[in-house]
Structure formats: structure tokens, C-alpha cells
Design a protein around this motif. Structure first.
Motif, PDB file in Angstrom:
ATOM      1  N   UNK A   1       0.825  -1.211   0.000  1.00  0.00           N
ATOM      2  CA  UNK A   1       0.000   0.000   0.000  1.00  0.00           C
ATOM      3  C   UNK A   1       0.855   1.256   0.000  1.00  0.00           C
ATOM      4  N   UNK A   2       2.050   1.175   0.565  1.00  0.00           N
ATOM      5  CA  UNK A   2       2.952   2.325   0.528  1.00  0.00           C
ATOM      6  C   UNK A   2       3.416   2.625  -0.888  1.00  0.00           C
ATOM      7  N   UNK A   3       3.406   1.628  -1.749  1.00  0.00           N
ATOM      8  CA  UNK A   3       3.727   1.821  -3.166  1.00  0.00           C
ATOM      9  C   UNK A   3       2.482   2.136  -3.963  1.00  0.00           C
ATOM     10  N   UNK A   4       1.415   1.390  -3.708  1.00  0.00           N
ATOM     11  CA  UNK A   4       0.191   1.511  -4.500  1.00  0.00           C
ATOM     12  C   UNK A   4      -0.488   2.863  -4.309  1.00  0.00           C
ATOM     13  N   UNK A   5      -0.523   3.369  -3.088  1.00  0.00           N
ATOM     14  CA  UNK A   5      -1.239   4.631  -2.841  1.00  0.00           C
ATOM     15  C   UNK A   5      -0.687   5.792  -3.658  1.00  0.00           C
ATOM     16  N   UNK A   6       0.626   6.064  -3.641  1.00  0.00           N
ATOM     17  CA  UNK A   6       1.130   7.159  -4.485  1.00  0.00           C
ATOM     18  C   UNK A   6       1.067   6.846  -5.977  1.00  0.00           C
ATOM     19  N   UNK A   7       1.101   5.575  -6.340  1.00  0.00           N
ATOM     20  CA  UNK A   7       0.954   5.213  -7.750  1.00  0.00           C
ATOM     21  C   UNK A   7      -0.447   5.562  -8.227  1.00  0.00           C
ATOM     22  N   UNK A   8      -1.456   5.196  -7.452  1.00  0.00           N
ATOM     23  CA  UNK A   8      -2.839   5.544  -7.795  1.00  0.00           C
ATOM     24  C   UNK A   8      -3.010   7.058  -7.848  1.00  0.00           C
ATOM     25  N   UNK A   9      -2.475   7.746  -6.846  1.00  0.00           N
ATOM     26  CA  UNK A   9      -2.624   9.202  -6.796  1.00  0.00           C
ATOM     27  C   UNK A   9      -1.951   9.867  -7.985  1.00  0.00           C
ATOM     28  N   UNK A  10      -0.757   9.413  -8.359  1.00  0.00           N
ATOM     29  CA  UNK A  10      -0.053  10.011  -9.484  1.00  0.00           C
ATOM     30  C   UNK A  10      -0.769   9.794 -10.799  1.00  0.00           C
ATOM     31  N   UNK A  11      -1.300   8.589 -10.993  1.00  0.00           N
ATOM     32  CA  UNK A  11      -2.046   8.301 -12.226  1.00  0.00           C
ATOM     33  C   UNK A  11      -3.314   9.128 -12.289  1.00  0.00           C
ATOM     34  N   UNK A  12      -4.031   9.188 -11.183  1.00  0.00           N
ATOM     35  CA  UNK A  12      -5.292   9.936 -11.148  1.00  0.00           C
ATOM     36  C   UNK A  12      -5.063  11.408 -11.453  1.00  0.00           C
ATOM     37  N   UNK A  13      -4.003  11.970 -10.889  1.00  0.00           N
ATOM     38  CA  UNK A  13      -3.710  13.386 -11.121  1.00  0.00           C
ATOM     39  C   UNK A  13      -3.318  13.639 -12.572  1.00  0.00           C
ATOM     40  N   UNK A  14      -2.471  12.777 -13.131  1.00  0.00           N
ATOM     41  CA  UNK A  14      -1.971  13.017 -14.485  1.00  0.00           C
ATOM     42  C   UNK A  14      -3.033  12.780 -15.549  1.00  0.00           C
ATOM     43  N   UNK A  15      -3.828  11.737 -15.384  1.00  0.00           N
ATOM     44  CA  UNK A  15      -4.785  11.361 -16.432  1.00  0.00           C
ATOM     45  C   UNK A  15      -6.201  11.859 -16.164  1.00  0.00           C
ATOM     46  N   UNK A  16      -6.442  12.409 -15.002  1.00  0.00           N
ATOM     47  CA  UNK A  16      -7.768  12.918 -14.694  1.00  0.00           C
ATOM     48  C   UNK A  16      -8.807  11.838 -14.505  1.00  0.00           C
ATOM     49  N   UNK A  17      -8.355  10.637 -14.229  1.00  0.00           N
ATOM     50  CA  UNK A  17      -9.259   9.503 -14.018  1.00  0.00           C
ATOM     51  C   UNK A  17      -8.554   8.483 -13.144  1.00  0.00           C
ATOM     52  N   UNK A  18      -9.315   7.818 -12.317  1.00  0.00           N
ATOM     53  CA  UNK A  18      -8.732   6.789 -11.462  1.00  0.00           C
ATOM     54  C   UNK A  18      -8.333   5.585 -12.312  1.00  0.00           C
ATOM     55  N   UNK A  19      -7.235   4.925 -11.968  1.00  0.00           N
ATOM     56  CA  UNK A  19      -6.855   3.724 -12.707  1.00  0.00           C
ATOM     57  C   UNK A  19      -7.745   2.545 -12.356  1.00  0.00           C
ATOM     58  N   UNK A  20      -7.754   1.561 -13.238  1.00  0.00           N
ATOM     59  CA  UNK A  20      -8.316   0.250 -12.947  1.00  0.00           C
ATOM     60  C   UNK A  20      -7.191  -0.589 -12.355  1.00  0.00           C
ATOM     61  N   UNK A  21      -7.511  -1.469 -11.426  1.00  0.00           N
ATOM     62  CA  UNK A  21      -6.491  -2.343 -10.846  1.00  0.00           C
ATOM     63  C   UNK A  21      -6.773  -3.783 -11.252  1.00  0.00           C
ATOM     64  N   UNK A  22      -5.788  -4.384 -11.915  1.00  0.00           N
ATOM     65  CA  UNK A  22      -5.827  -5.802 -12.274  1.00  0.00           C
ATOM     66  C   UNK A  22      -5.151  -6.581 -11.160  1.00  0.00           C
ATOM     67  N   UNK A  23      -5.770  -7.680 -10.738  1.00  0.00           N
ATOM     68  CA  UNK A  23      -5.174  -8.479  -9.673  1.00  0.00           C
ATOM     69  C   UNK A  23      -5.574  -9.941  -9.809  1.00  0.00           C
ATOM     70  N   UNK A  24      -4.660 -10.808  -9.386  1.00  0.00           N
ATOM     71  CA  UNK A  24      -5.038 -12.197  -9.175  1.00  0.00           C
ATOM     72  C   UNK A  24      -5.925 -12.247  -7.936  1.00  0.00           C
ATOM     73  N   UNK A  25      -6.637 -13.338  -7.766  1.00  0.00           N
ATOM     74  CA  UNK A  25      -7.512 -13.417  -6.597  1.00  0.00           C
ATOM     75  C   UNK A  25      -6.705 -13.390  -5.302  1.00  0.00           C
ATOM     76  N   UNK A  26      -5.520 -13.997  -5.285  1.00  0.00           N
ATOM     77  CA  UNK A  26      -4.700 -13.980  -4.080  1.00  0.00           C
ATOM     78  C   UNK A  26      -4.233 -12.566  -3.764  1.00  0.00           C
TER      79      UNK A  26
END
Length: 245
Positions: free
Chosen positions: A149-174
Motif C-alpha cells: 500500500x505504501x507503493x500503491x497509494x502514491x501510484x494511484x494518486x499520481x495516475x489519477x492526477x496526471x490522467x484525470x481519471x482513477x486507474x483500474x487495478x488488475x489483480x489475481x484473486x490472491x
């Protein structure tokens, strides 16, 4: 004696049928999830350099609606086929987006900057995707939720700010259960579930479902013979509504 012989032949026939089905599944001829996935009308693929040179006109003509293309990984790597794939795919009728493979080994802000440097914020394209899955030694030694989460939170924030939209998150079920369940309620989820219809552990609805990683389609010729297949939980118009302004 005849009863025993019948039982032996029946067992042998059953084993043979299972073996044939296993071969068909391994080669992507038969895939269990294709039946439940057929309920969804909006289909798409995700590709990386492993698919080699893609003929996007051929690929787009195969009842597909969308494609996400690998763009970046970590804080310094760019997929060598991204620029060519992006240029050609965006000339088709497909809805096109880019995805970033998240590293557990570099800061999220740096990863967001790497994505922003390579992927244009083009109106009408799909929002970027963060690919959150295990790789290498992390398959066995999972990073802690705090670390991720320490990596994901600023990654989400940076993408949202730059692209003006929240990213989609792809994940395995685990990965979803470890890092996303009960959190990030505003982020659309793209779940990988190639063995069965997905049900998220916290009762959340998925937005995209990767139901197969062993399909074969005409239109590419790389070291990877298979291509990932996905469905969107909605109409094409609803998917278009997610595109960048």
C-alpha cells in the motif's frame, strides 16, 4: 471375470477421456470459463511484447471491443512493443488503454512518473491499469500489505492526477484478497480468474474479468502463442463512459 474386465475397460476409458480433455485445455482448445464468459457481450484482449508484432486490423475484426497494451513496468522499464502497438491499435475501432506492471521494488511516485512519460493522456482512450500480481521470488515471499500500500497509494494518486481519471487495478484473486479486499472502493477491479467464475471475497463487483490466458487468435506472431481474453461487466457504451476526457 467379465465384470472385472468391464470395470477395467471403463476405468481405462475414463482415464483416456480425462487425458484428452487435459490436452485440449492445455492447448487452449477447450477452456472451462468460455461458457460463463459468453454471457457478457463486451470482450477484449491484453497484450505485451510476448505476442510479437500484432496486426491490429486482423485482431480488431474478431468480435473484440477493447484492448489494453502493456506500457511500463516499475520505474524505468518500457515494453519494447508499446509504441508500435499503441499507434496501430488506436487507429482501429477498439477502445484502447495501457497498463503498468507494478513493481514491489521501487517507489509508487516514480512508477507513476514512468507511466506518464510513456503513455499520452489521449481523450477517448481507456484509463490506465495497474497490474498487481506476484512475480519472481514474490510468488513465495509475498510483500506485506503495508509495503504494497505504501507503493500503491502514491501510484494511484499520481495516475489519477496526471490522467484525470482513477486507474483500474488488475489483480489475481490472491493479490486481491491480500491487498485490495475492503479497500480502494473507488477503483474498478479487473480480476484474473481462469479456473472459475470470479467472486470477490468482500462481495464487491468486478468490472473486468480475465477468464482465459490460453486463447489463440489470428493477428499476432510472437514467442507467446496464447493471448489473454477478458470480458467487461456492462455494455460497450458503459465502457466508453470510462474513457479519458
Amino acid at each position: 471375470m467379465s465384470t472385472r474386465r468391464t470395470a477395467v475397460w471403463t476405468t481405462a476409458a475414463g482415464v483416456a477421456v480425462v487425458a484428452v480433455l487435459a490436452v485440449l485445455v492445455v492447448n487452449g482448445v477447450v477452456w472451462p470459463n468460455r461458457i460463463p464468459a459468453a454471457r457478457y457481450d463486451v470482450r477484449g484482449v491484453d497484450v505485451a511484447h510476448y505476442q510479437g508484432e500484432v496486426d491490429w486490423d486482423v485482431l480488431a475484426a474478431q468480435d473484440l471491443d477493447f484492448a489494453w497494451i502493456k506500457a511500463t513496468e516499475g520505474s524505468s522499464h518500457t515494453d519494447p512493443r508499446f509504441a508500435a502497438n499503441w499507434a496501430a491499435a488506436t487507429r482501429t475501432d477498439l477502445l484502447v488503454g495501457a497498463y503498468h506492471f507494478m513493481s514491489f521494488e521501487s517507489p509508487g511516485a516514480d512508477q507513476a512518473a514512468q507511466l506518464a512519460a510513456e503513455v499520452p493522456a489521449t481523450p477517448g482512450t481507456l484509463p490506465p491499469v495497474i497490474d498487481l500480481e506476484f512475480y519472481g521470488a514474490f510468488h513465495e515471499d509475498h510483500p506485506s500489505p503495508k509495503t504494497v500500500r505504501a507503493i500503491l497509494d502514491p501510484l494511484v494518486a499520481g495516475i489519477t492526477e496526471h490522467y484525470g481519471a482513477a486507474p483500474i487495478v488488475y489483480a489475481t484473486q490472491e493479490a486481491y484478497d491480500l491487498y485490495l479486499a475492503g479497500r480502494y472502493p473507488d477503483l474498478p477491479i479487473w480480476i484474473r480468474s481462469v479456473g472459475w467464475t470470479p467472486r470477490l471475497s468482500d462481495g464487491r463487483d468486478w468490472t473486468i474479468w480475465q477468464y482465459s490466458h490460453r486463447d489463440r487468435l489470428p493477428g499476432y506472431d510472437g514467442v507467446e502463442p496464447y493471448i489473454d481474453m477478458n470480458v467487461f461487466a456492462g455494455t460497450r457504451a458503459e465502457l466508453e463512459a470510462l474513457t479519458l476526457d
